[in-house]
Write a protein that holds these residues in place. Structure first.
Motif, PDB file in Angstrom:
ATOM      1  N   GLU A   1       0.830  -1.208   0.000  1.00  0.00           N
ATOM      2  CA  GLU A   1       0.000   0.000   0.000  1.00  0.00           C
ATOM      3  C   GLU A   1       0.864   1.259   0.000  1.00  0.00           C
ATOM      4  O   GLU A   1       0.533   2.243  -0.666  1.00  0.00           O
ATOM      5  CB  GLU A   1      -0.904   0.018   1.235  1.00  0.00           C
ATOM      6  CG  GLU A   1      -1.979  -1.043   1.231  1.00  0.00           C
ATOM      7  CD  GLU A   1      -2.708  -1.118   2.560  1.00  0.00           C
ATOM      8  OE1 GLU A   1      -3.955  -1.162   2.530  1.00  0.00           O
ATOM      9  OE2 GLU A   1      -2.043  -1.127   3.617  1.00  0.00           O
ATOM     10  N   ALA A   2       1.973   1.207   0.724  1.00  0.00           N
ATOM     11  CA  ALA A   2       2.863   2.367   0.802  1.00  0.00           C
ATOM     12  C   ALA A   2       3.469   2.683  -0.560  1.00  0.00           C
ATOM     13  O   ALA A   2       3.498   3.845  -0.982  1.00  0.00           O
ATOM     14  CB  ALA A   2       3.960   2.126   1.832  1.00  0.00           C
ATOM     15  N   THR A   3       3.956   1.667  -1.271  1.00  0.00           N
ATOM     16  CA  THR A   3       4.549   1.932  -2.586  1.00  0.00           C
ATOM     17  C   THR A   3       3.503   2.446  -3.565  1.00  0.00           C
ATOM     18  O   THR A   3       3.795   3.316  -4.385  1.00  0.00           O
ATOM     19  CB  THR A   3       5.248   0.680  -3.157  1.00  0.00           C
ATOM     20  OG1 THR A   3       4.335  -0.407  -3.199  1.00  0.00           O
ATOM     21  CG2 THR A   3       6.462   0.306  -2.326  1.00  0.00           C
ATOM     22  N   LEU A   4       2.290   1.931  -3.454  1.00  0.00           N
ATOM     23  CA  LEU A   4       1.213   2.425  -4.320  1.00  0.00           C
ATOM     24  C   LEU A   4       0.944   3.905  -4.056  1.00  0.00           C
ATOM     25  O   LEU A   4       0.812   4.697  -4.993  1.00  0.00           O
ATOM     26  CB  LEU A   4      -0.059   1.607  -4.096  1.00  0.00           C
ATOM     27  CG  LEU A   4      -1.263   2.002  -4.932  1.00  0.00           C
ATOM     28  CD1 LEU A   4      -0.994   1.749  -6.410  1.00  0.00           C
ATOM     29  CD2 LEU A   4      -2.481   1.232  -4.487  1.00  0.00           C
TER      30      LEU A   4
ATOM     31  N   GLU B   1      -3.888  10.054   3.796  1.00  0.00           N
ATOM     32  CA  GLU B   1      -2.955   9.161   3.096  1.00  0.00           C
ATOM     33  C   GLU B   1      -1.519   9.632   3.290  1.00  0.00           C
ATOM     34  O   GLU B   1      -0.619   8.815   3.506  1.00  0.00           O
ATOM     35  CB  GLU B   1      -3.286   9.117   1.596  1.00  0.00           C
ATOM     36  CG  GLU B   1      -4.569   8.407   1.263  1.00  0.00           C
ATOM     37  CD  GLU B   1      -4.946   8.539  -0.198  1.00  0.00           C
ATOM     38  OE1 GLU B   1      -5.515   7.570  -0.740  1.00  0.00           O
ATOM     39  OE2 GLU B   1      -4.679   9.608  -0.803  1.00  0.00           O
ATOM     40  N   ASN B   2      -1.317  10.919   3.222  1.00  0.00           N
ATOM     41  CA  ASN B   2       0.022  11.478   3.389  1.00  0.00           C
ATOM     42  C   ASN B   2       0.566  11.184   4.791  1.00  0.00           C
ATOM     43  O   ASN B   2       1.737  10.824   4.943  1.00  0.00           O
ATOM     44  CB  ASN B   2       0.008  12.982   3.121  1.00  0.00           C
ATOM     45  CG  ASN B   2       1.376  13.522   2.842  1.00  0.00           C
ATOM     46  OD1 ASN B   2       2.226  12.850   2.277  1.00  0.00           O
ATOM     47  ND2 ASN B   2       1.600  14.749   3.245  1.00  0.00           N
ATOM     48  N   PHE B   3      -0.279  11.332   5.807  1.00  0.00           N
ATOM     49  CA  PHE B   3       0.132  11.041   7.180  1.00  0.00           C
ATOM     50  C   PHE B   3       0.499   9.569   7.342  1.00  0.00           C
ATOM     51  O   PHE B   3       1.551   9.232   7.893  1.00  0.00           O
ATOM     52  CB  PHE B   3      -0.987  11.422   8.158  1.00  0.00           C
ATOM     53  CG  PHE B   3      -0.694  11.000   9.572  1.00  0.00           C
ATOM     54  CD1 PHE B   3       0.212  11.708  10.341  1.00  0.00           C
ATOM     55  CD2 PHE B   3      -1.318   9.891  10.111  1.00  0.00           C
ATOM     56  CE1 PHE B   3       0.495  11.312  11.648  1.00  0.00           C
ATOM     57  CE2 PHE B   3      -1.038   9.485  11.408  1.00  0.00           C
ATOM     58  CZ  PHE B   3      -0.135  10.198  12.180  1.00  0.00           C
ATOM     59  N   ARG B   4      -0.367   8.691   6.851  1.00  0.00           N
ATOM     60  CA  ARG B   4      -0.116   7.246   6.973  1.00  0.00           C
ATOM     61  C   ARG B   4       1.148   6.845   6.217  1.00  0.00           C
ATOM     62  O   ARG B   4       1.938   6.035   6.698  1.00  0.00           O
ATOM     63  CB  ARG B   4      -1.321   6.458   6.458  1.00  0.00           C
ATOM     64  CG  ARG B   4      -2.555   6.620   7.339  1.00  0.00           C
ATOM     65  CD  ARG B   4      -3.766   5.938   6.767  1.00  0.00           C
ATOM     66  NE  ARG B   4      -3.599   4.503   6.874  1.00  0.00           N
ATOM     67  CZ  ARG B   4      -4.229   3.629   6.093  1.00  0.00           C
ATOM     68  NH1 ARG B   4      -5.056   4.043   5.161  1.00  0.00           N
ATOM     69  NH2 ARG B   4      -4.021   2.332   6.238  1.00  0.00           N
ATOM     70  N   LEU B   5       1.347   7.432   5.045  1.00  0.00           N
ATOM     71  CA  LEU B   5       2.537   7.131   4.261  1.00  0.00           C
ATOM     72  C   LEU B   5       3.795   7.632   4.969  1.00  0.00           C
ATOM     73  O   LEU B   5       4.794   6.911   5.056  1.00  0.00           O
ATOM     74  CB  LEU B   5       2.428   7.747   2.866  1.00  0.00           C
ATOM     75  CG  LEU B   5       3.603   7.533   1.930  1.00  0.00           C
ATOM     76  CD1 LEU B   5       3.872   6.046   1.714  1.00  0.00           C
ATOM     77  CD2 LEU B   5       3.344   8.217   0.596  1.00  0.00           C
ATOM     78  N   SER B   6       3.748   8.833   5.485  1.00  0.00           N
ATOM     79  CA  SER B   6       4.903   9.383   6.204  1.00  0.00           C
ATOM     80  C   SER B   6       5.258   8.521   7.410  1.00  0.00           C
ATOM     81  O   SER B   6       6.435   8.261   7.672  1.00  0.00           O
ATOM     82  CB  SER B   6       4.616  10.804   6.667  1.00  0.00           C
ATOM     83  OG  SER B   6       4.419  11.632   5.564  1.00  0.00           O
ATOM     84  N   LEU B   7       4.244   8.075   8.121  1.00  0.00           N
ATOM     85  CA  LEU B   7       4.454   7.211   9.278  1.00  0.00           C
ATOM     86  C   LEU B   7       5.125   5.904   8.857  1.00  0.00           C
ATOM     87  O   LEU B   7       6.083   5.449   9.478  1.00  0.00           O
ATOM     88  CB  LEU B   7       3.110   6.943   9.952  1.00  0.00           C
ATOM     89  CG  LEU B   7       3.105   6.251  11.291  1.00  0.00           C
ATOM     90  CD1 LEU B   7       3.820   7.102  12.320  1.00  0.00           C
ATOM     91  CD2 LEU B   7       1.668   5.996  11.724  1.00  0.00           C
TER      92      LEU B   7
ATOM     93  N   MET C   1       9.185   4.318   9.580  1.00  0.00           N
ATOM     94  CA  MET C   1       9.425   3.042  10.261  1.00  0.00           C
ATOM     95  C   MET C   1      10.048   1.979   9.362  1.00  0.00           C
ATOM     96  O   MET C   1      10.690   1.055   9.855  1.00  0.00           O
ATOM     97  CB  MET C   1       8.108   2.487  10.819  1.00  0.00           C
ATOM     98  CG  MET C   1       7.521   3.367  11.882  1.00  0.00           C
ATOM     99  SD  MET C   1       6.034   2.702  12.667  1.00  0.00           S
ATOM    100  CE  MET C   1       5.207   1.807  11.416  1.00  0.00           C
ATOM    101  N   CYS C   2       9.852   2.069   8.065  1.00  0.00           N
ATOM    102  CA  CYS C   2      10.258   0.993   7.152  1.00  0.00           C
ATOM    103  C   CYS C   2      11.477   1.411   6.326  1.00  0.00           C
ATOM    104  O   CYS C   2      11.386   2.263   5.443  1.00  0.00           O
ATOM    105  CB  CYS C   2       9.103   0.623   6.237  1.00  0.00           C
ATOM    106  SG  CYS C   2       9.477  -0.702   5.079  1.00  0.00           S
ATOM    107  N   LYS C   3      12.579   0.769   6.600  1.00  0.00           N
ATOM    108  CA  LYS C   3      13.838   1.069   5.905  1.00  0.00           C
ATOM    109  C   LYS C   3      13.708   0.838   4.395  1.00  0.00           C
ATOM    110  O   LYS C   3      14.173   1.632   3.587  1.00  0.00           O
ATOM    111  CB  LYS C   3      14.927   0.178   6.498  1.00  0.00           C
ATOM    112  CG  LYS C   3      16.212   0.149   5.744  1.00  0.00           C
ATOM    113  CD  LYS C   3      17.150  -0.867   6.376  1.00  0.00           C
ATOM    114  CE  LYS C   3      18.326  -1.170   5.500  1.00  0.00           C
ATOM    115  NZ  LYS C   3      19.195  -2.173   6.074  1.00  0.00           N
ATOM    116  N   TRP C   4      13.064  -0.247   4.015  1.00  0.00           N
ATOM    117  CA  TRP C   4      12.990  -0.611   2.591  1.00  0.00           C
ATOM    118  C   TRP C   4      12.111   0.363   1.805  1.00  0.00           C
ATOM    119  O   TRP C   4      12.441   0.734   0.672  1.00  0.00           O
ATOM    120  CB  TRP C   4      12.501  -2.042   2.437  1.00  0.00           C
ATOM    121  CG  TRP C   4      13.410  -2.979   3.151  1.00  0.00           C
ATOM    122  CD1 TRP C   4      13.135  -3.687   4.290  1.00  0.00           C
ATOM    123  CD2 TRP C   4      14.774  -3.270   2.835  1.00  0.00           C
ATOM    124  NE1 TRP C   4      14.243  -4.406   4.683  1.00  0.00           N
ATOM    125  CE2 TRP C   4      15.263  -4.174   3.807  1.00  0.00           C
ATOM    126  CE3 TRP C   4      15.637  -2.856   1.828  1.00  0.00           C
ATOM    127  CZ2 TRP C   4      16.556  -4.665   3.789  1.00  0.00           C
ATOM    128  CZ3 TRP C   4      16.927  -3.346   1.807  1.00  0.00           C
ATOM    129  CH2 TRP C   4      17.373  -4.237   2.773  1.00  0.00           C
TER     130      TRP C   4
END
Length: 90
Positions: free
Chosen positions: A15-18, A32-38, A42-45
């Protein structure tokens, strides 16, 4: 209750890459921007993917819009669409 909250607030990498791709093409909602930033924090990859995506997007934008004109004509766009459809076997 906590599990439901986590599912609402946190994105999967897919979902993040999408959303990253969507953000390059158009604006995304503040939620969406908030969730993506979060997720990116947290996710290195996904953070690495975001950096590479920004580099590629910048290169493509500079290449496509040199001198304020697009260097792609409608024929080229249609050829690309045809190749994509062929490869997707639609």
């Amino acid at each position: 209750m906590l599990k439901k909250f986590i599912n609402i607030m946190f994105l999967s990498c897919c979902e993040a890459t999408l959303l990253m791709e969507k953000r390059c093409a158009e604006d995304i909602s503040p939620k969406e921007n908030f969730r993506l930033s979060l997720h990116i924090r947290m996710c290195k990859w996904c953070r690495i993917y975001q950096e590479k995506l920004e580099i590629l997007d910048g290169i493509l934008k500079r290449k496509l819009f040199q001198d304020g004109k697009t260097n792609i004509n409608q024929y080229d766009i249609q050829l690309l669409k045809d190749k994509i459809i062929k490869n997707l076997n639609i």
